[in-house]
Scaffold this motif. Structure first.
Motif, mmCIF file in Angstrom:
data_model
loop_
_atom_site.group_PDB
_atom_site.id
_atom_site.type_symbol
_atom_site.label_atom_id
_atom_site.label_comp_id
_atom_site.label_asym_id
_atom_site.label_seq_id
_atom_site.Cartn_x
_atom_site.Cartn_y
_atom_site.Cartn_z
ATOM 1 N N GLU A 28 0.838 -1.216 0.000
ATOM 2 C CA GLU A 28 0.000 0.000 0.000
ATOM 3 C C GLU A 28 0.866 1.256 0.000
ATOM 4 O O GLU A 28 0.606 2.210 -0.732
ATOM 5 N N ARG A 29 1.907 1.242 0.825
ATOM 6 C CA ARG A 29 2.812 2.386 0.897
ATOM 7 C C ARG A 29 3.522 2.586 -0.442
ATOM 8 O O ARG A 29 3.604 3.702 -0.963
ATOM 9 N N ARG A 30 4.004 1.492 -1.022
ATOM 10 C CA ARG A 30 4.711 1.576 -2.305
ATOM 11 C C ARG A 30 3.791 2.118 -3.403
ATOM 12 O O ARG A 30 4.193 2.977 -4.187
ATOM 13 N N ALA A 31 2.545 1.651 -3.444
ATOM 14 C CA ALA A 31 1.596 2.130 -4.460
ATOM 15 C C ALA A 31 1.306 3.618 -4.269
ATOM 16 O O ALA A 31 1.254 4.374 -5.249
ATOM 17 N N GLY A 32 1.133 4.040 -3.030
ATOM 18 C CA GLY A 32 0.863 5.446 -2.768
ATOM 19 C C GLY A 32 2.034 6.337 -3.138
ATOM 20 O O GLY A 32 1.856 7.405 -3.746
ATOM 21 N N LEU A 33 3.236 5.905 -2.801
ATOM 22 C CA LEU A 33 4.421 6.698 -3.134
ATOM 23 C C LEU A 33 4.656 6.724 -4.640
ATOM 24 O O LEU A 33 5.058 7.752 -5.199
ATOM 25 N N ARG A 34 4.376 5.610 -5.297
ATOM 26 C CA ARG A 34 4.503 5.573 -6.754
ATOM 27 C C ARG A 34 3.490 6.543 -7.384
ATOM 28 O O ARG A 34 3.812 7.271 -8.317
ATOM 29 N N GLY A 35 2.271 6.571 -6.842
ATOM 30 C CA GLY A 35 1.254 7.511 -7.325
ATOM 31 C C GLY A 35 1.675 8.957 -7.119
ATOM 32 O O GLY A 35 1.438 9.814 -7.971
ATOM 33 N N MET A 36 2.331 9.219 -5.982
ATOM 34 C CA MET A 36 2.833 10.576 -5.743
ATOM 35 C C MET A 36 3.866 10.955 -6.802
ATOM 36 O O MET A 36 3.844 12.063 -7.332
ATOM 37 N N GLY A 37 4.760 10.038 -7.096
ATOM 38 C CA GLY A 37 5.779 10.301 -8.115
ATOM 39 C C GLY A 37 5.156 10.564 -9.475
ATOM 40 O O GLY A 37 5.570 11.477 -10.199
ATOM 41 N N GLN A 38 4.148 9.785 -9.819
ATOM 42 C CA GLN A 38 3.470 9.976 -11.100
ATOM 43 C C GLN A 38 2.751 11.320 -11.153
ATOM 44 O O GLN A 38 2.752 11.994 -12.178
ATOM 45 N N THR A 39 2.163 11.706 -10.036
ATOM 46 C CA THR A 39 1.488 13.004 -9.994
ATOM 47 C C THR A 39 2.496 14.132 -10.120
ATOM 48 O O THR A 39 2.262 15.097 -10.857
ATOM 49 N N GLY A 51 0.898 24.543 -19.351
ATOM 50 C CA GLY A 51 -0.504 24.143 -19.454
ATOM 51 C C GLY A 51 -1.325 24.616 -18.266
ATOM 52 O O GLY A 51 -0.805 25.184 -17.300
ATOM 53 N N ASP A 52 -2.614 24.370 -18.350
ATOM 54 C CA ASP A 52 -3.543 24.733 -17.283
ATOM 55 C C ASP A 52 -3.446 23.688 -16.180
ATOM 56 O O ASP A 52 -3.670 22.502 -16.401
ATOM 57 N N THR A 53 -3.133 24.135 -14.989
ATOM 58 C CA THR A 53 -2.907 23.220 -13.875
ATOM 59 C C THR A 53 -4.171 22.884 -13.096
ATOM 60 O O THR A 53 -4.129 22.038 -12.211
ATOM 61 N N ARG A 54 -5.283 23.500 -13.422
ATOM 62 C CA ARG A 54 -6.523 23.260 -12.662
ATOM 63 C C ARG A 54 -6.957 21.798 -12.702
ATOM 64 O O ARG A 54 -7.509 21.286 -11.728
ATOM 65 N N ALA A 55 -6.686 21.112 -13.788
ATOM 66 C CA ALA A 55 -7.068 19.703 -13.900
ATOM 67 C C ALA A 55 -6.257 18.808 -12.961
ATOM 68 O O ALA A 55 -6.650 17.666 -12.704
ATOM 69 N N ARG A 59 -5.684 15.285 -8.328
ATOM 70 C CA ARG A 59 -4.508 14.436 -8.105
ATOM 71 C C ARG A 59 -3.680 14.954 -6.931
ATOM 72 O O ARG A 59 -3.155 14.168 -6.138
ATOM 73 N N ILE A 60 -3.572 16.268 -6.806
ATOM 74 C CA ILE A 60 -2.843 16.849 -5.680
ATOM 75 C C ILE A 60 -3.594 16.576 -4.380
ATOM 76 O O ILE A 60 -2.984 16.265 -3.346
ATOM 77 N N GLU A 61 -4.919 16.654 -4.423
ATOM 78 C CA GLU A 61 -5.720 16.316 -3.243
ATOM 79 C C GLU A 61 -5.518 14.854 -2.841
ATOM 80 O O GLU A 61 -5.432 14.531 -1.658
ATOM 81 N N ALA A 123 -2.312 25.414 -8.181
ATOM 82 C CA ALA A 123 -2.978 24.677 -9.263
ATOM 83 C C ALA A 123 -4.391 25.199 -9.475
ATOM 84 O O ALA A 123 -4.844 25.341 -10.614
ATOM 85 N N GLU A 124 -5.093 25.497 -8.387
ATOM 86 C CA GLU A 124 -6.456 26.025 -8.494
ATOM 87 C C GLU A 124 -6.482 27.367 -9.215
ATOM 88 O O GLU A 124 -7.435 27.672 -9.925
ATOM 89 N N SER A 125 -5.422 28.145 -9.048
ATOM 90 C CA SER A 125 -5.363 29.447 -9.717
ATOM 91 C C SER A 125 -4.943 29.307 -11.183
ATOM 92 O O SER A 125 -4.969 30.278 -11.931
ATOM 93 N N GLY A 126 -4.553 28.099 -11.565
ATOM 94 C CA GLY A 126 -4.197 27.842 -12.963
ATOM 95 C C GLY A 126 -2.733 28.057 -13.277
ATOM 96 O O GLY A 126 -2.338 28.026 -14.431
#
Length: 150
Positions: A28-39, A51-55, A59-61, A123-126
């Motif tokens: 679980e920890r490895r998957a979460g950290l891998r997801g953080m890296g991908q984000t 690009g527009d960061t609002r999208a 993922r940041i949340e 990101a919310e501000s774009g």
């Protein structure tokens, strides 16, 4: 005699269950950290392409939600040692230093949550600046230096 044998059997079963739980936590920890890296890679690509960061906000949340759980995903049984070091199932690169410095690990977690809150606001501000992205990445790296084997 029979009672002692049953007790010994129960202890052995609990030990195996503890090892299985530790492996589940590592996965679980490895998957979460891998997801953080991908984000972070997605954020970097968006910033680089202007690009527009609002999208990226959801993922940041999700990263923030994971980081909030991170201190609970590093029980003593899942650290190196006793787990063999590496990246295969049942192995980990999380150092036992986490266990000996839980307060420091929590401080790093809180610092990461603050950095992610700033990243989310931007990101919310774009618009996420390259400096903010570097700073957030540096916060990740600071934890790696102290608590992760290379």
């Amino acid at each position: 005699m029979r009672g002692w044998m049953m007790a010994a059997g129960a202890v052995a079963v609990l030990g195996m269950a503890g090892a299985a739980v530790a492996q589940d936590v590592v996965a679980e920890r490895r998957a979460g950290l891998r997801g953080m890296g991908q984000t972070m890679e997605a954020v970097a690509a968006t910033v680089q392409s202007r690009g527009d960061t609002r999208a990226l906000v959801p993922r940041i949340e999700a990263m923030s939600a994971f980081v909030q759980t991170l201190p609970n995903l590093v029980p003593t049984a899942s650290l190196t040692p006793p787990q063999p070091q590496g990246t295969q199932p049942g192995q980990t690169r999380a150092l036992a230093a986490i266990d000996s410095d839980r307060a420091g690990f929590q401080t790093r977690t809180d610092t990461m949550l603050t950095a992610l809150a700033s990243l989310k606001t931007a990101a919310e501000s774009g618009s996420i600046s390259p400096d903010l992205l570097r700073s957030t990445g540096g916060t990740c790296g600071a934890c790696h230096q102290q608590f992760r084997a290379r």
